[in-house]
Design a protein around this motif. Structure first.
Motif, PDB file in Angstrom:
ATOM      1  N   ASN A  83     -10.798  22.317  35.190  1.00  0.00           N
ATOM      2  CA  ASN A  83      -9.799  21.245  35.234  1.00  0.00           C
ATOM      3  C   ASN A  83     -10.360  19.944  34.671  1.00  0.00           C
ATOM      4  O   ASN A  83      -9.669  19.221  33.943  1.00  0.00           O
ATOM      5  CB  ASN A  83      -9.329  21.026  36.676  1.00  0.00           C
ATOM      6  N   LYS A 182      -2.142  17.375  35.938  1.00  0.00           N
ATOM      7  CA  LYS A 182      -2.125  18.767  36.378  1.00  0.00           C
ATOM      8  C   LYS A 182      -2.370  19.702  35.204  1.00  0.00           C
ATOM      9  O   LYS A 182      -2.359  19.285  34.036  1.00  0.00           O
ATOM     10  CB  LYS A 182      -0.778  19.101  37.029  1.00  0.00           C
ATOM     11  N   THR A 183      -2.585  20.971  35.505  1.00  0.00           N
ATOM     12  CA  THR A 183      -2.808  21.959  34.456  1.00  0.00           C
ATOM     13  C   THR A 183      -1.472  22.342  33.811  1.00  0.00           C
ATOM     14  O   THR A 183      -0.406  22.110  34.394  1.00  0.00           O
ATOM     15  CB  THR A 183      -3.475  23.210  35.044  1.00  0.00           C
ATOM     16  N   ARG A 321      -3.470  27.259  38.514  1.00  0.00           N
ATOM     17  CA  ARG A 321      -4.580  26.647  37.774  1.00  0.00           C
ATOM     18  C   ARG A 321      -5.407  27.709  37.062  1.00  0.00           C
ATOM     19  O   ARG A 321      -5.856  27.506  35.919  1.00  0.00           O
ATOM     20  CB  ARG A 321      -5.455  25.823  38.720  1.00  0.00           C
TER      21      ARG A 321
END
Length: 333
Positions: A83, A182-183, A321
């Motif tokens: 991430n 965010k992903t 994720r």
């Protein structure tokens, strides 16, 4: 002259026999006592062996739990690293660079979006730690009192993210709403900068059984009210976008040159800026709905059901994720 007395000889033999008998009796008593002592020692030894075996089994069980938690922590750390790499790549794409010789904290404070991304990465790391503790407590069948402490800690951690997002929205509300922190897979399911409460409640349906009739009814009502609130916020957001588009479309072109047109243009842009100011309020209401839904769900469920619910939510988001990581690492022709 030597005189031999028959009486004296007889007395001596009798004494000798009596002594031999007492010696034999003493040996028998000693053997009997020794045998009892041996049996007692053997019994005590068996009890110690059983206790030792039980202690070894318990130590082995705890060791397996620690090993499992360690493996899960490693997986969480790997996802966190992925991430962070994605966030760094996005920052570079947006033209945000941090000098290697400069003060990184100063650069982060100069950009609200990047500052939030750093804080969110820290929050995610702390969240993984709370979930690891929660999973260990559930697998170890901790008491309700012990489990309640861990559950309350995980719930408080969710409260922290709402505060972080509220502060981040004051710096860059568009960054919050777009979900750039965010992903990609998470952004695919994004709604006003986060997850839909009603969808999370649907997700938990298969992870909380068995539920009482009262619990089922309460969760059903909570899901319905969450859906209605989400629809109202979505309609409000659509109305804001339409109103903003109409305001921008009605503004006179600034290139016309007259002072009246310039004043009209500036007035319309000021009006549009005022409407954009309500975006922060929409984000705050959406996060408040998510927070209240989790809190009400926690009150409906038992401590152990709440623990399973928090684990299910975390596992779902972790899979999103992980899916993003696999998608970004896919082979390209």
């Amino acid at each position: 002259m030597e005189v031999t007395s028959p009486r004296t000889d007889t007395s001596t033999d009798a004494d000798t026999d009596e002594k031999n008998q007492m010696f034999n009796d003493g040996q028998m008593v000693g053997l009997a006592t020794s045998d009892c002592s041996d049996r007692s020692k053997e019994k005590t030894g068996d009890q110690k062996t059983l206790r030792r075996l039980a202690q070894n089994r318990e130590a082995a069980r705890k060791s397996r739990l620690r090993k499992k938690a360690y493996v899960q922590q490693l997986e969480s750390s790997r996802l966190k690293l992925t991430n962070l790499e994605q966030e760094l790549q996005r920052a570079r794409q947006q033209g945000i660079f941090i000098s290697g010789s400069g003060d990184q904290s100063h650069a982060a404070n100069g950009n609200g979006a990047l500052a939030f991304d750093i804080e969110y990465a820290r929050w995610l790391e702390e969240q993984n730690r709370h979930i690891s503790e929660l999973r260990t407590a559930v697998n170890a069948h901790a008491s309700d009192a012990e489990l309640r402490i861990v559950v309350d800690g995980a719930m408080a951690q969710y409260d922290n993210i709402w505060k972080l997002k509220s502060n981040g929205a004051k710096s860059d509300v568009f960054h919050m709403l777009s979900g750039m922190w965010k992903t990609p897979a998470e952004r695919c399911f994004l709604w006003l900068g986060g997850f839909r409460s009603s969808e999370i409640l649907k997700l938990l349906a298969n992870h909380l059984e068995p539920l009482t009739d009262q619990q089922l009814s309460s969760i059903r009502n909570l899901q319905q009210s969450s859906q209605q609130a989400e629809d109202a916020l979505s309609q409000g957001m659509d109305a804001l976008q339409q109103s903003l588009a109409e305001t921008l479309a009605s503004a006179s072109p600034i290139g016309s040159g007259t002072s009246g047109n310039v004043a009209n243009y500036m007035g319309q842009m000021a009006m549009a800026m005022g409407k954009l100011g309500t975006l922060e309020n929409f984000l705050h209401q959406a996060d408040n709905l998510r927070q209240q839904t989790l809190q009400q769900l926690h009150r409906i469920l038992t401590t152990r059901q709440s623990a399973r619910a928090l684990l299910a939510i975390h596992d779902y988001l972790s899979r999103l994720r992980a899916l993003s990581s696999l998608w970004l690492a896919r082979p390209r022709e």
